[in-house]
Design an enzyme around this catalytic site. Sequence first.
Site, PDB file in Angstrom:
ATOM      1  N   ASP A 129     -19.988  21.393 -89.614  1.00 33.69           N
ATOM      2  CA  ASP A 129     -18.726  21.497 -88.869  1.00 33.69           C
ATOM      3  C   ASP A 129     -18.006  21.059 -88.612  1.00 33.69           C
ATOM      4  O   ASP A 129     -17.766  19.705 -89.433  1.00 33.69           O
ATOM      5  CB  ASP A 129     -19.183  20.930 -87.251  1.00 33.69           C
ATOM      6  CG  ASP A 129     -18.104  21.547 -86.327  1.00 33.69           C
ATOM      7  OD1 ASP A 129     -17.295  21.814 -86.556  1.00 33.69           O
ATOM      8  OD2 ASP A 129     -18.449  22.220 -85.059  1.00 33.69           O
ATOM      9  N   ARG A 131     -14.427  20.388 -87.948  1.00 34.13           N
ATOM     10  CA  ARG A 131     -13.655  20.080 -86.789  1.00 34.13           C
ATOM     11  C   ARG A 131     -12.995  18.595 -86.324  1.00 34.13           C
ATOM     12  O   ARG A 131     -14.329  18.315 -86.778  1.00 34.13           O
ATOM     13  CB  ARG A 131     -13.703  21.320 -85.666  1.00 34.13           C
ATOM     14  CG  ARG A 131     -12.967  22.700 -85.566  1.00 34.13           C
ATOM     15  CD  ARG A 131     -14.506  23.394 -84.508  1.00 34.13           C
ATOM     16  NE  ARG A 131     -15.857  23.877 -84.407  1.00 34.13           N
ATOM     17  CZ  ARG A 131     -16.307  23.762 -83.277  1.00 34.13           C
ATOM     18  NH1 ARG A 131     -15.882  25.419 -82.877  1.00 34.13           N
ATOM     19  NH2 ARG A 131     -18.158  24.361 -83.803  1.00 34.13           N
TER      20      ARG A 131
END
Length: 197
Positions: A129, A131
């Site tokens: 991930d 983000r």
Amino acid sequence: MLKKIISFVETSELPTDIANFKVHAFTEEHNKKDHLAIAFGNINSDKPVLSRIHSQCITGESFFSMRCDCRFQLTESLTQVANNGSGVIFYLQQEGRGIGLSNKIRAYKLQDEGMDTVEANHQLGFHEDERNYEIVASMADHLNINSVDLMTNNPKKINALEKLGLKVNKRIPILSESNEHNEKYLSTKAKKLGHLF
């Protein structure tokens, strides 16, 4: 803090078949990506604001892909905000958990060949991930939001916001039904990414 991370662009009406929202546009300073805060009703800074952090998913939201549950989560969160009478969706241009649209399609190809979403990201040289939620704290600051009731299945979003000083009063799950195309995707989110269902 706001000016260094993001800059506010403009606010306009956003009529939809769910409700008439207000959309606030922001631009991230270092990469010039645009992000939105889609709000409904009067945001009261004295109490937790019903909120969701939602990452853009063109394949799911524009082309109705059945490989994920993103379109359902977006529609459901907008509906819950409207039914609640107020709230905000932080809509972030962070496609494919932050790896971008083209790399997301590359990851899809690896998944077609048997990898799960985490394995595919690692194969392409990314973390599972990529983000960053720092921009959410800045957008919330602009909207005078101090605490949220967060619609999410992802405890990492809660941890990220709290580290940034935005209080998460409670978590509200968003549960969707699986299909033959996204069963492995949802299973991987639970087993490897710690999502709660």
